[in-house]
Motif scaffolding. Structure first.
Motif, PDB file in Angstrom:
ATOM      1  N   ASP A 161       0.805  -1.375   0.173  1.00 52.61           N
ATOM      2  CA  ASP A 161       0.034   0.161   0.112  1.00 52.61           C
ATOM      3  C   ASP A 161       0.975   1.247  -0.047  1.00 52.61           C
ATOM      4  OD1 ASP A 161       0.556  -0.385   2.631  1.00 52.61           O
ATOM      5  OD2 ASP A 161      -0.883   0.294   3.636  1.00 52.61           O
ATOM      6  N   LEU A 162       2.075   1.222   0.018  1.00 50.45           N
ATOM      7  CA  LEU A 162       2.942   2.277   0.207  1.00 50.45           C
ATOM      8  C   LEU A 162       3.818   2.344  -1.019  1.00 50.45           C
ATOM      9  CD1 LEU A 162       4.616   1.854   3.787  1.00 50.45           C
ATOM     10  CD2 LEU A 162       2.976   3.597   2.755  1.00 50.45           C
ATOM     11  N   PHE A 163       3.593   1.633  -2.274  1.00 46.42           N
ATOM     12  CA  PHE A 163       4.239   1.546  -3.334  1.00 46.42           C
ATOM     13  C   PHE A 163       3.639   2.784  -4.097  1.00 46.42           C
ATOM     14  CE2 PHE A 163       6.348  -2.181  -5.160  1.00 46.42           C
ATOM     15  CZ  PHE A 163       6.786  -2.407  -3.998  1.00 46.42           C
ATOM     16  N   PRO A 164       2.430   3.357  -4.139  1.00 47.38           N
ATOM     17  CA  PRO A 164       2.134   4.675  -5.046  1.00 47.38           C
ATOM     18  C   PRO A 164       3.017   5.896  -4.416  1.00 47.38           C
ATOM     19  CG  PRO A 164       0.224   3.423  -4.402  1.00 47.38           C
ATOM     20  CD  PRO A 164       1.261   2.784  -3.754  1.00 47.38           C
ATOM     21  N   ALA A 165       3.184   6.033  -3.057  1.00 50.26           N
ATOM     22  CA  ALA A 165       4.151   7.072  -2.536  1.00 50.26           C
ATOM     23  C   ALA A 165       5.201   6.958  -2.874  1.00 50.26           C
ATOM     24  CB  ALA A 165       3.679   6.916  -0.787  1.00 50.26           C
ATOM     25  N   PHE A 166       5.963   5.697  -2.642  1.00 54.14           N
ATOM     26  CA  PHE A 166       7.314   5.292  -3.028  1.00 54.14           C
ATOM     27  C   PHE A 166       7.487   5.680  -4.518  1.00 54.14           C
ATOM     28  CE2 PHE A 166      10.633   3.127  -5.184  1.00 54.14           C
ATOM     29  CZ  PHE A 166      11.619   3.161  -4.193  1.00 54.14           C
ATOM     30  N   SER A 167       6.691   5.395  -5.393  1.00 55.34           N
ATOM     31  CA  SER A 167       6.737   5.758  -6.917  1.00 55.34           C
ATOM     32  C   SER A 167       6.991   7.163  -7.006  1.00 55.34           C
ATOM     33  CB  SER A 167       5.715   4.979  -7.553  1.00 55.34           C
ATOM     34  OG  SER A 167       5.804   5.189  -8.841  1.00 55.34           O
ATOM     35  N   ALA A 168       6.023   7.918  -6.241  1.00 60.57           N
ATOM     36  CA  ALA A 168       6.215   9.619  -6.426  1.00 60.57           C
ATOM     37  C   ALA A 168       7.156   9.971  -5.883  1.00 60.57           C
ATOM     38  CB  ALA A 168       4.889   9.849  -5.903  1.00 60.57           C
ATOM     39  N   ILE A 169       7.684   9.695  -4.981  1.00 60.11           N
ATOM     40  CA  ILE A 169       8.942  10.356  -4.160  1.00 60.11           C
ATOM     41  C   ILE A 169      10.370   9.575  -4.529  1.00 60.11           C
ATOM     42  CG2 ILE A 169       7.765  11.182  -2.230  1.00 60.11           C
ATOM     43  CD1 ILE A 169       9.369   9.205  -0.352  1.00 60.11           C
ATOM     44  N   SER A 170      10.147   8.505  -5.617  1.00 60.61           N
ATOM     45  CA  SER A 170      11.604   8.150  -6.046  1.00 60.61           C
ATOM     46  C   SER A 170      11.657   7.905  -7.318  1.00 60.61           C
ATOM     47  CB  SER A 170      11.661   6.598  -5.294  1.00 60.61           C
ATOM     48  OG  SER A 170      12.891   6.187  -5.732  1.00 60.61           O
ATOM     49  N   GLY A 171      10.652   6.829  -7.968  1.00 61.67           N
ATOM     50  CA  GLY A 171      10.618   6.758  -9.612  1.00 61.67           C
ATOM     51  C   GLY A 171      10.417   8.205 -10.107  1.00 61.67           C
ATOM     52  N   SER A 172       9.210   8.680  -9.826  1.00 63.98           N
ATOM     53  CA  SER A 172       8.826   9.872 -10.638  1.00 63.98           C
ATOM     54  C   SER A 172       9.910  11.267  -9.941  1.00 63.98           C
ATOM     55  CB  SER A 172       7.409  10.403 -10.367  1.00 63.98           C
ATOM     56  OG  SER A 172       6.588   9.361 -10.552  1.00 63.98           O
ATOM     57  N   ILE A 238      15.371  31.271   1.263  1.00 69.40           N
ATOM     58  CA  ILE A 238      14.420  30.270   1.944  1.00 69.40           C
ATOM     59  C   ILE A 238      13.049  30.892   2.085  1.00 69.40           C
ATOM     60  CG2 ILE A 238      13.729  28.921   3.816  1.00 69.40           C
ATOM     61  CD1 ILE A 238      15.885  27.423   2.629  1.00 69.40           C
ATOM     62  N   LEU A 239      13.053  31.953   2.562  1.00 68.32           N
ATOM     63  CA  LEU A 239      11.855  32.654   2.847  1.00 68.32           C
ATOM     64  C   LEU A 239      11.043  33.057   1.758  1.00 68.32           C
ATOM     65  CD1 LEU A 239      12.666  34.682   6.209  1.00 68.32           C
ATOM     66  CD2 LEU A 239      11.153  32.850   5.992  1.00 68.32           C
ATOM     67  N   ALA A 240      11.828  33.704   0.745  1.00 70.31           N
ATOM     68  CA  ALA A 240      10.936  34.147  -0.826  1.00 70.31           C
ATOM     69  C   ALA A 240      10.817  32.920  -1.402  1.00 70.31           C
ATOM     70  CB  ALA A 240      12.095  34.986  -1.478  1.00 70.31           C
ATOM     71  N   MET A 241      11.187  31.592  -1.330  1.00 70.05           N
ATOM     72  CA  MET A 241      10.925  30.465  -1.991  1.00 70.05           C
ATOM     73  C   MET A 241       9.691  29.685  -1.200  1.00 70.05           C
ATOM     74  SD  MET A 241      14.278  27.978  -2.576  1.00 70.05           S
ATOM     75  CE  MET A 241      15.491  28.584  -3.638  1.00 70.05           C
ATOM     76  N   GLU A 242       9.666  29.937   0.182  1.00 65.50           N
ATOM     77  CA  GLU A 242       8.484  29.461   0.754  1.00 65.50           C
ATOM     78  C   GLU A 242       7.114  30.439   0.583  1.00 65.50           C
ATOM     79  OE1 GLU A 242       7.677  26.745   1.370  1.00 65.50           O
ATOM     80  OE2 GLU A 242       6.005  26.912   2.638  1.00 65.50           O
ATOM     81  N   ASN A 243       7.556  31.792   0.624  1.00 63.38           N
ATOM     82  CA  ASN A 243       6.430  32.669  -0.119  1.00 63.38           C
ATOM     83  C   ASN A 243       5.940  32.342  -1.123  1.00 63.38           C
ATOM     84  OD1 ASN A 243       5.075  34.861   1.082  1.00 63.38           O
ATOM     85  ND2 ASN A 243       6.303  36.377  -0.299  1.00 63.38           N
ATOM     86  N   ALA A 244       6.797  31.816  -2.181  1.00 68.20           N
ATOM     87  CA  ALA A 244       5.996  31.554  -3.627  1.00 68.20           C
ATOM     88  C   ALA A 244       5.330  29.925  -3.608  1.00 68.20           C
ATOM     89  CB  ALA A 244       7.328  31.642  -4.567  1.00 68.20           C
ATOM     90  N   GLY A 245       5.606  29.588  -2.367  1.00 74.64           N
ATOM     91  CA  GLY A 245       4.740  28.174  -2.227  1.00 74.64           C
ATOM     92  C   GLY A 245       5.525  27.005  -2.663  1.00 74.64           C
ATOM     93  N   PHE A 246       6.899  27.116  -2.255  1.00 72.38           N
ATOM     94  CA  PHE A 246       7.838  25.775  -2.460  1.00 72.38           C
ATOM     95  C   PHE A 246       7.110  24.625  -1.877  1.00 72.38           C
ATOM     96  CE2 PHE A 246      11.551  23.232  -1.966  1.00 72.38           C
ATOM     97  CZ  PHE A 246      12.072  23.179  -3.089  1.00 72.38           C
ATOM     98  N   LEU A 247       7.058  24.412  -0.526  1.00 76.29           N
ATOM     99  CA  LEU A 247       6.708  23.249   0.040  1.00 76.29           C
ATOM    100  C   LEU A 247       5.384  22.715  -0.764  1.00 76.29           C
ATOM    101  CD1 LEU A 247       7.004  21.035   2.119  1.00 76.29           C
ATOM    102  CD2 LEU A 247       6.245  22.484   3.848  1.00 76.29           C
ATOM    103  N   SER A 248       4.459  23.501  -0.505  1.00 75.93           N
ATOM    104  CA  SER A 248       3.107  22.957  -1.115  1.00 75.93           C
ATOM    105  C   SER A 248       3.060  22.840  -2.561  1.00 75.93           C
ATOM    106  CB  SER A 248       1.565  23.998  -0.703  1.00 75.93           C
ATOM    107  OG  SER A 248       2.172  25.452  -1.007  1.00 75.93           O
ATOM    108  N   SER A 249       4.068  23.281  -3.371  1.00 77.27           N
ATOM    109  CA  SER A 249       3.950  23.016  -4.802  1.00 77.27           C
ATOM    110  C   SER A 249       4.625  21.565  -4.993  1.00 77.27           C
ATOM    111  CB  SER A 249       4.479  24.130  -5.734  1.00 77.27           C
ATOM    112  OG  SER A 249       5.990  24.196  -5.512  1.00 77.27           O
ATOM    113  N   VAL A 250       5.670  21.343  -4.035  1.00 77.45           N
ATOM    114  CA  VAL A 250       6.241  20.062  -4.212  1.00 77.45           C
ATOM    115  C   VAL A 250       5.126  18.963  -3.819  1.00 77.45           C
ATOM    116  CG1 VAL A 250       7.946  18.610  -3.224  1.00 77.45           C
ATOM    117  CG2 VAL A 250       8.587  20.724  -3.851  1.00 77.45           C
ATOM    118  N   VAL A 251       4.355  19.197  -2.497  1.00 73.09           N
ATOM    119  CA  VAL A 251       3.654  18.329  -2.045  1.00 73.09           C
ATOM    120  C   VAL A 251       2.479  18.000  -3.084  1.00 73.09           C
ATOM    121  CG1 VAL A 251       1.849  17.572  -0.075  1.00 73.09           C
ATOM    122  CG2 VAL A 251       4.114  18.534   0.206  1.00 73.09           C
ATOM    123  N   LYS A 252       1.856  19.185  -3.782  1.00 71.30           N
ATOM    124  CA  LYS A 252       0.807  19.054  -4.938  1.00 71.30           C
ATOM    125  C   LYS A 252       1.332  18.211  -5.775  1.00 71.30           C
ATOM    126  CE  LYS A 252      -2.268  22.824  -4.232  1.00 71.30           C
ATOM    127  NZ  LYS A 252      -2.354  24.310  -4.120  1.00 71.30           N
TER     128      LYS A 252
END
Ligand SMILES: NC(=O)C1=CN([C@@H]2O[C@H](COP(=O)(O)OP(=O)(O)OC[C@H]3O[C@@H](n4cnc5c(N)ncnc54)[C@H](O)[C@@H]3O)[C@@H](O)[C@H]2O)C=CC1
Ligand SMILES: O=C(O)[C@@H]1CCC=N1
Length: 264
Positions: A161-172, A238-252
């Protein structure tokens, strides 16, 4: 040991090249067939591999059969090779999104099967592969199947059940990390570096950062803190990147990847 590849596209070629570099088996013990005769015959000739005329012929002559086609043709291909599979051969799937249960349903419930998700860095022995074996794959036969990935990558035995998450954060994510390197190098070009120089600088910095992170045993946050001098340049970035949505764009991006691979 003979290793057959059904499908000789980008991912199969990366594993084959990794196996040849690691000298796991002689080149002629790698058997291949794919949809495009000219392509797989030329590829076999170039590297001394053995080309076979059909998927079934690869299966019959191999100990390990690596299913390396895109998910949409997997069912058709498994129907073709089904009669050549037996309990003294291992079916290894690298196909994203097809479960062990589905692989057994499309072949035979008594067969040893290894489901895997490698990544393209296997070509240089730097891959990362998730594996899960069915109950028919044990002992020496399992060790043999795992040796394909041990020769080309790090291995993580994961619940399915963890394969899709693995595939996203490694394969892709190989593509996402290269996307990041390209973004850094384009920023370098903006400030006058040549693209080639900026790409080399960005790639070596990414490589060195990953290597240092793993060798130090520290968390990414601890490494970030060491680079961010008080009142300095990096914290501003770092603050400018985060202000532009770095973390949430990666998670999206990861959300979209998982949604595509699972259909959920
Ligand atoms: N590209 C990657 O980084 C990764 C890919 N995968 C998985 O690997 C599999 C292959 O992906 P890619 O290599 O990227 O695709 P690709 O399109 O480069 O390769 C597919 C291969 O299958 C062959 N093929 C198509 N129909 C066939 C048939 N009826 N019989 C025999 N061969 C046939 C094609 O000729 C081609 O050689 C996919 O299931 C994918 O989910 C898994 C992890 C990473
Ligand atoms: O893009 C894909 O569908 C495959 C699965 C993981 C990497 N490449």
């Amino acid at each position: 040991m003979k290793i057959g590849f059904i499908g000789v596209g980008a991912m199969a070629q990366a594993i084959i090249q990794g196996l040849l570099k690691a000298k796991l088996v002689p080149a002629e013990n790698v058997l291949i067939h794919s949809a495009h005769q000219r392509h797989y015959e030329d590829y076999a000739n170039e590297y001394g591999l053995t080309a076979k005329d059909t998927n079934l012929a690869v299966t019959e002559a191999s100990d390990l059969i690596v299913l390396a086609v895109v998910p949409s043709v997997a069912k058709k291909v498994l129907a073709e090779i089904r009669s050549g599979l037996s309990d003294n051969k291992v079916l290894i799937s690298i196909v994203s999104g097809i479960s062990l249960e589905r692989l057994a349903e499309l072949t035979d419930y008594n067969l040893p099967i290894l489901r895997s998700l490698p990544n393209i860095n296997s070509e240089f022995g730097q891959g990362m592969t998730a594996v899960v074996a069915n109950e028919n794959l044990t002992g020496e036969q399992k060790d043999q199947a795992l040796s394909v990935f041990e020769a080309t990558s790090e291995i993580s035995e994961l619940a399915e059940d963890l394969f899709p998450a693995f595939s996203a954060i490694s394969g892709s994510a190989v593509a996402y990390i290269d996307f990041f390197i390209d973004a850094l190098s384009r920023a370098g070009v903006k400030y006058g570096l040549s693209k080639a120089a900026a790409t080399k600088i960005a790639a070596q910095t990414t490589f060195g950062s990953a290597d240092a992170l793993m060798k130090s045993g520290q968390t990414p946050a601890e490494m970030i803190d060491k680079v961010c001098s008080p009142g300095g340049d990096t914290i501003a970035g770092i603050l400018a990147m985060e202000n532009a949505g770095f973390l949430s764009s990666v998670v999206k991006g990861i959300d979209a990847t998982i949604k595509k691979s699972t259909g959920k």
